[in-house]
Design an enzyme around this catalytic site. Structure first.
Site, PDB file in Angstrom:
ATOM      1  N   CYS A   2      22.771  -5.895  16.537  1.00  0.00           N
ATOM      2  CA  CYS A   2      23.838  -6.619  17.218  1.00  0.00           C
ATOM      3  C   CYS A   2      23.230  -7.251  18.468  1.00  0.00           C
ATOM      4  O   CYS A   2      22.108  -6.943  18.835  1.00  0.00           O
ATOM      5  CB  CYS A   2      24.933  -5.669  17.691  1.00  0.00           C
ATOM      6  SG  CYS A   2      25.671  -4.711  16.378  1.00  0.00           S
ATOM      7  N   ARG A  27      21.232 -12.188  15.699  1.00  0.00           N
ATOM      8  CA  ARG A  27      21.189 -10.726  15.565  1.00  0.00           C
ATOM      9  C   ARG A  27      22.404 -10.190  14.795  1.00  0.00           C
ATOM     10  O   ARG A  27      22.525  -8.985  14.590  1.00  0.00           O
ATOM     11  CB  ARG A  27      21.130 -10.071  16.952  1.00  0.00           C
ATOM     12  CG  ARG A  27      19.917 -10.477  17.769  1.00  0.00           C
ATOM     13  CD  ARG A  27      19.945  -9.825  19.125  1.00  0.00           C
ATOM     14  NE  ARG A  27      19.842  -8.395  19.031  1.00  0.00           N
ATOM     15  CZ  ARG A  27      18.720  -7.719  18.930  1.00  0.00           C
ATOM     16  NH1 ARG A  27      17.573  -8.362  18.905  1.00  0.00           N
ATOM     17  NH2 ARG A  27      18.727  -6.407  18.857  1.00  0.00           N
ATOM     18  N   TRP A  74      26.826  -6.914  14.136  1.00  0.00           N
ATOM     19  CA  TRP A  74      26.320  -6.848  12.783  1.00  0.00           C
ATOM     20  C   TRP A  74      26.614  -5.426  12.346  1.00  0.00           C
ATOM     21  O   TRP A  74      25.941  -4.486  12.752  1.00  0.00           O
ATOM     22  CB  TRP A  74      24.821  -7.135  12.784  1.00  0.00           C
ATOM     23  CG  TRP A  74      24.304  -7.442  11.434  1.00  0.00           C
ATOM     24  CD1 TRP A  74      24.375  -8.638  10.780  1.00  0.00           C
ATOM     25  CD2 TRP A  74      23.641  -6.538  10.562  1.00  0.00           C
ATOM     26  NE1 TRP A  74      23.792  -8.517   9.546  1.00  0.00           N
ATOM     27  CE2 TRP A  74      23.329  -7.255   9.382  1.00  0.00           C
ATOM     28  CE3 TRP A  74      23.276  -5.207  10.642  1.00  0.00           C
ATOM     29  CZ2 TRP A  74      22.686  -6.680   8.308  1.00  0.00           C
ATOM     30  CZ3 TRP A  74      22.622  -4.628   9.567  1.00  0.00           C
ATOM     31  CH2 TRP A  74      22.327  -5.369   8.418  1.00  0.00           C
ATOM     32  N   ASN A 100      24.453  -1.803  20.955  1.00  0.00           N
ATOM     33  CA  ASN A 100      23.628  -2.246  19.830  1.00  0.00           C
ATOM     34  C   ASN A 100      22.817  -1.040  19.389  1.00  0.00           C
ATOM     35  O   ASN A 100      22.030  -0.523  20.168  1.00  0.00           O
ATOM     36  CB  ASN A 100      22.719  -3.396  20.302  1.00  0.00           C
ATOM     37  CG  ASN A 100      21.545  -3.630  19.359  1.00  0.00           C
ATOM     38  OD1 ASN A 100      20.470  -3.994  19.796  1.00  0.00           O
ATOM     39  ND2 ASN A 100      21.726  -3.432  18.092  1.00  0.00           N
ATOM     40  N   GLY A 101      23.043  -0.571  18.162  1.00  0.00           N
ATOM     41  CA  GLY A 101      22.282   0.575  17.670  1.00  0.00           C
ATOM     42  C   GLY A 101      23.159   1.497  16.861  1.00  0.00           C
ATOM     43  O   GLY A 101      24.243   1.118  16.408  1.00  0.00           O
ATOM     44  N   GLU A 489       5.633  -9.523  -6.811  1.00  0.00           N
ATOM     45  CA  GLU A 489       6.199  -9.903  -5.518  1.00  0.00           C
ATOM     46  C   GLU A 489       5.149 -10.661  -4.685  1.00  0.00           C
ATOM     47  O   GLU A 489       5.474 -11.645  -4.016  1.00  0.00           O
ATOM     48  CB  GLU A 489       6.709  -8.646  -4.782  1.00  0.00           C
ATOM     49  CG  GLU A 489       7.067  -8.806  -3.323  1.00  0.00           C
ATOM     50  CD  GLU A 489       8.170  -9.834  -3.044  1.00  0.00           C
ATOM     51  OE1 GLU A 489       8.782 -10.343  -3.989  1.00  0.00           O
ATOM     52  OE2 GLU A 489       8.383 -10.131  -1.856  1.00  0.00           O
ATOM     53  N   LYS A 493       5.684 -14.402  -3.185  1.00  0.00           N
ATOM     54  CA  LYS A 493       5.550 -14.757  -1.759  1.00  0.00           C
ATOM     55  C   LYS A 493       4.640 -15.961  -1.621  1.00  0.00           C
ATOM     56  O   LYS A 493       4.935 -16.901  -0.893  1.00  0.00           O
ATOM     57  CB  LYS A 493       4.932 -13.610  -0.955  1.00  0.00           C
ATOM     58  CG  LYS A 493       5.780 -12.471  -0.479  1.00  0.00           C
ATOM     59  CD  LYS A 493       6.878 -12.794   0.479  1.00  0.00           C
ATOM     60  CE  LYS A 493       8.105 -13.243  -0.182  1.00  0.00           C
ATOM     61  NZ  LYS A 493       9.052 -12.472  -0.800  1.00  0.00           N
ATOM     62  N   GLU A 496       6.230 -19.288  -3.189  1.00  0.00           N
ATOM     63  CA  GLU A 496       7.403 -19.873  -2.515  1.00  0.00           C
ATOM     64  C   GLU A 496       7.056 -20.484  -1.160  1.00  0.00           C
ATOM     65  O   GLU A 496       7.646 -21.462  -0.764  1.00  0.00           O
ATOM     66  CB  GLU A 496       8.586 -18.895  -2.434  1.00  0.00           C
ATOM     67  CG  GLU A 496       8.405 -17.674  -1.588  1.00  0.00           C
ATOM     68  CD  GLU A 496       9.612 -16.729  -1.651  1.00  0.00           C
ATOM     69  OE1 GLU A 496      10.724 -17.162  -1.969  1.00  0.00           O
ATOM     70  OE2 GLU A 496       9.413 -15.536  -1.358  1.00  0.00           O
ATOM     71  N   HIS A 512      -5.026 -10.078 -22.536  1.00  0.00           N
ATOM     72  CA  HIS A 512      -4.263 -10.495 -23.718  1.00  0.00           C
ATOM     73  C   HIS A 512      -3.831 -11.954 -23.614  1.00  0.00           C
ATOM     74  O   HIS A 512      -2.830 -12.350 -24.187  1.00  0.00           O
ATOM     75  CB  HIS A 512      -3.055  -9.577 -23.915  1.00  0.00           C
ATOM     76  CG  HIS A 512      -3.463  -8.154 -24.139  1.00  0.00           C
ATOM     77  ND1 HIS A 512      -4.010  -7.716 -25.326  1.00  0.00           N
ATOM     78  CD2 HIS A 512      -3.473  -7.088 -23.305  1.00  0.00           C
ATOM     79  CE1 HIS A 512      -4.310  -6.427 -25.223  1.00  0.00           C
ATOM     80  NE2 HIS A 512      -4.003  -6.025 -24.001  1.00  0.00           N
ATOM     81  N   LYS A 611      18.093 -19.370   1.138  1.00  0.00           N
ATOM     82  CA  LYS A 611      18.017 -17.936   1.419  1.00  0.00           C
ATOM     83  C   LYS A 611      18.909 -17.155   0.459  1.00  0.00           C
ATOM     84  O   LYS A 611      18.551 -16.078   0.009  1.00  0.00           O
ATOM     85  CB  LYS A 611      18.422 -17.682   2.876  1.00  0.00           C
ATOM     86  CG  LYS A 611      18.330 -16.232   3.322  1.00  0.00           C
ATOM     87  CD  LYS A 611      16.897 -15.787   3.463  1.00  0.00           C
ATOM     88  CE  LYS A 611      16.766 -14.334   3.851  1.00  0.00           C
ATOM     89  NZ  LYS A 611      15.494 -13.765   3.330  1.00  0.00           N
TER      90      LYS A 611
HETATM   91  C1  G6P Z   1      16.646 -16.418  -3.528  1.00  0.00           C
HETATM   92  C2  G6P Z   1      15.586 -16.262  -2.466  1.00  0.00           C
HETATM   93  C3  G6P Z   1      14.653 -15.095  -2.831  1.00  0.00           C
HETATM   94  C4  G6P Z   1      15.475 -13.837  -3.021  1.00  0.00           C
HETATM   95  C5  G6P Z   1      16.540 -14.040  -4.104  1.00  0.00           C
HETATM   96  C6  G6P Z   1      17.511 -12.864  -4.195  1.00  0.00           C
HETATM   97  O1  G6P Z   1      16.074 -16.878  -4.701  1.00  0.00           O
HETATM   98  O2  G6P Z   1      14.839 -17.434  -2.319  1.00  0.00           O
HETATM   99  O3  G6P Z   1      13.722 -14.892  -1.781  1.00  0.00           O
HETATM  100  O4  G6P Z   1      14.626 -12.782  -3.388  1.00  0.00           O
HETATM  101  O5  G6P Z   1      17.328 -15.181  -3.787  1.00  0.00           O
HETATM  102  O6  G6P Z   1      18.230 -12.817  -3.012  1.00  0.00           O
HETATM  103  P1  G6P Z   1      19.099 -11.572  -2.573  1.00  0.00           P
HETATM  104  O7  G6P Z   1      19.802 -12.007  -1.335  1.00  0.00           O
HETATM  105  O8  G6P Z   1      20.045 -11.294  -3.709  1.00  0.00           O
HETATM  106  O9  G6P Z   1      18.171 -10.438  -2.352  1.00  0.00           O
END
Ligand code: G6P
Length: 616
Positions: A2, A27, A74, A100-101, A489, A493, A496, A512, A611
């Protein structure tokens, strides 16, 4: 996470506070509130929603006061709502607080206060603290400063708080453990905030409060004074005033050039926040408040399906191994998008675990809806409190890592992976996993934040590796068993953020088919820690080297031989096999980050991505 802001001085407080909240909205922004003091009386206003709404209200209602505190929330304890929004006021109306916490032992304190006749209007830990301060102040007849100090000596957890008392209108108390608090020193006025962004436009002179310290700003003969002391020992110290040189934009990113790097470096702290209050070592078990009501249903489960998209699905692949190893429950991982259209087998004994940082991903949300139609038990691992997925699932676990701003997920992913292992311990303990084994795993989990700190110390050497490979048009990421998902993963990273074509796959699959792609311009990162798969991974590396490929090996510290075999070596500390992918994530995040920066990309907002993807 927060944001808190405070002002004490001669000016009208609300414009400073509202502007400060706007700066801190990164935040959290599920609700906001303000308390202003005028002639010894408080006006408090708080509302679910963004700071903009609060701002409109304050302007329209001409609130006034030269002392005030404000908060953008938050949610952690209690859903986002008007009554759970801060500031919180104690029963008699004497104490007003923003926080906050997380106060971990708030329930025990709440019980004691209820027995004394205190009434609670919210579900928050913060309201408990407000009343504890009031209770101590009333019964011991001490100043607000001392009452805050005595109350804080009784609480455990993390906090940055601002406290006002109606009885002492010229005083503001600030205290901190774990959460940040900065005090701006103006000309007979003070500004307090979670970071320096609300302060810099007023003054460049700041005092950073240290953990375990409290500050009291008092009015004496019309002059404001600042004193600092330690909460437990009462030892006073003179404030160390620093002059800020950083620009506003840099400040929002906590001094980092990008949110992605800031979030990568936040991981020791975000993991601490994920784990906090959930490990009961003496029982070799885990406590998930949200799952308690469903313990019978969880005991009856015979199958698990983990679902999610992108990073969330890859962390699910780590969970798949952990569930089978620790709980013996057959588990599969499925894209949310595909689960929705598949026939469910034995739905009444199957639990769906949906993983989502945003809690809004349409594919994952649809999978949950389908599971609910089939009468499956649905669980969520979600970061954003009150999000659609958090609301729709039967029960859930929050990540508690704070808002993740960069599109590429970093701190949410490590949190998801650790929660999956913790959930596997929890389900395992219901099914014969011994207390001792549970305890051993949980002890290792507790060490993770420190181990992540160690990995982050290697950032410079990873930057050098990034420099070397930044022009590669392709990349492979390989791993086995727990680290296969981590390899996928790692590839995600890189692709993307850097726009380099990258593939992640199980290392055994290489020969294979994919190995035909290998040549001197096609580098491969192999995750080869000191685990049950090390010898196999070594063979995979030899196979790549024999075909002229370049290899970056990610190995456990103390590995003596890999520097003779691989082209570049990255070391991570040793931990349990099931926790290793969490440590392996970090160098791959850094590699993706540095390569992308080298290539001149907008790493926080890569092209074509969002996002959270709220369409199917
Ligand atoms: C989008 C983002 C990814 C993320 C995925 C799932 O494709 O670009 O980085 O992993 O959504 O998002 P979520 O909010 O469900 O974890």
């Amino acid at each position: 996470m927060c944001g808190i802001v405070g002002y004490i001085g001669k000016r009208e407080a609300w414009p400073i506070l509202i502007k400060g909240l706007e700066r801190l909205e990164y935040r959290g922004y599920d609700s906001a509130g303000i308390a202003l003091m005028e002639s010894g009386a408080f006006s408090v206003y708080k509302k679910k929603g963004r700071v903009a709404e609060l701002s409109k209200f304050v302007k329209n209602n001409k609130l006034s006061g030269g002392v005030g505190i404000a908060h953008t929330r938050w949610a952690t304890h209690g859903v986002p709502s008007d009554r759970n929004a801060h500031p919180h006021v104690s029963n008699s109306g004497d104490i007003v607080i923003v926080h906050n916490g997380i106060i971990e032992n708030y329930l025990a304190i709440k019980k004691i206060l209820i027995n004394k006749g205190y009434k609670f209007k919210s579900d928050t830990d913060t309201e408990v603290l407000a009343n504890l301060i009031e209770d101590i102040k009333k019964n011991t007849k001490v100043s607000v400063e001392e009452a805050v100090r005595l109350a804080l000596a009784e609480v455990t957890g993390a906090y940055a708080i601002l406290v006002l008392s109606k009885d002492e209108p010229g005083t503001m108390v600030v205290a901190k453990v774990g959460s940040p608090a900065v005090i701006g020193v103006g000309k007979n006025e003070f500004f307090i905030a979670s970071d320096a962004t609300p302060i810099v436009e007023h003054t460049k002179k700041v005092v950073y409060l240290e953990d375990g310290e409290m500050a009291t700003i008092e009015t004496k003969k019309d002059k404001l004074t600042l004193k600092i002391k330690t909460i437990l020992s009462k030892k006073t110290k003179s404030p160390y005033i620093q002059t800020l040189k950083t620009k506003m934009e840099e400040l929002e990113k906590g001094g980092f050039p990008h949110f992605m790097l800031k979030e990568i470096f936040e991981q020791p702290e975000s993991l601490r926040n994920t784990i906090r209050g959930r490990i009961i070592l003496e029982k070799g078990n885990v406590k998930f408040g949200g799952l308690e009501k469903f313990s019978k249903e969880l005991q009856n489960l015979k199958h698990l399906v983990i679902t999610g998209m992108g990073t969330a699905r890859f962390t699910g692949l780590i969970g798949e191994y952990a569930f089978e190893e620790l709980s013996g429950i057959p588990t599969k991982v499925e894209y949310g998008s595909e689960f929705t259209y598949r026939k469910s087998a034995d739905a009444q004994h199957t639990g769906l675990i949906a993983i989502s940082q945003s809690g809004e991903t349409a594919d994952t949300l649809n999978a949950i809806k389908k599971a609910k139609q089939d009468k499956m038990l649905t669980l969520g691992i979600v970061n954003v409190i009150g999000s659609s997925i958090a609301r729709i699932v039967d029960a859930g676990i929050y990540n508690h890592v704070g808002p993740e701003t960069a599109v590429a997920s970093t701190k949410a992913s490590t949190s998801q992976a650790v929660l999956l292992v913790m959930l596997a311990v929890y389900l395992g303990r219901m099914r014969g996993l011994s207390k001792k084994s549970g305890e051993e795993i949980l002890k290792e989990i507790q060490k993770l934040p420190e181990l992540v700190e160690e990995v982050l110390k290697n950032a410079k050497s990873i930057q050098k590796i990034a420099e070397k490979y930044k022009k590669s048009p392709n990349f492979f990421f390989l791993g086995r068993k727990y680290c296969a998902g981590a390899a996928m993963e790692g590839a995600l990273k890189l692709k993307e953020c850097s726009y380099i074509h990258a593939e992640g796959c199980n290392a055994a699959e290489l020969k294979h088919g994919p190995i035909s792609l290998i040549d001197k311009n096609f580098p491969t990162l192999v995750i080869a820690p000191a685990d049950s798969m090390y010898e196999k991974n070594k063979t995979h590396i030899e196979e790549i080297k024999a075909r002229g490929g370049k290899v970056i090996a990610l190995v456990s510290s103390g590995n003596p031989e890999m520097k003779e075999i691989a082209d570049d070596v990255i070391y991570i500390p040793k931990t349990l096999e099931m926790l290793t992918p969490i440590l392996a994530f970090i160098p791959m995040q850094l590699l993706a980050y540095y390569i992308s920066v080298e290539r001149g990309n907008d790493v926080d907002k890569p092209r074509n991505l969002a996002k959270s993807v709220t369409v199917e």
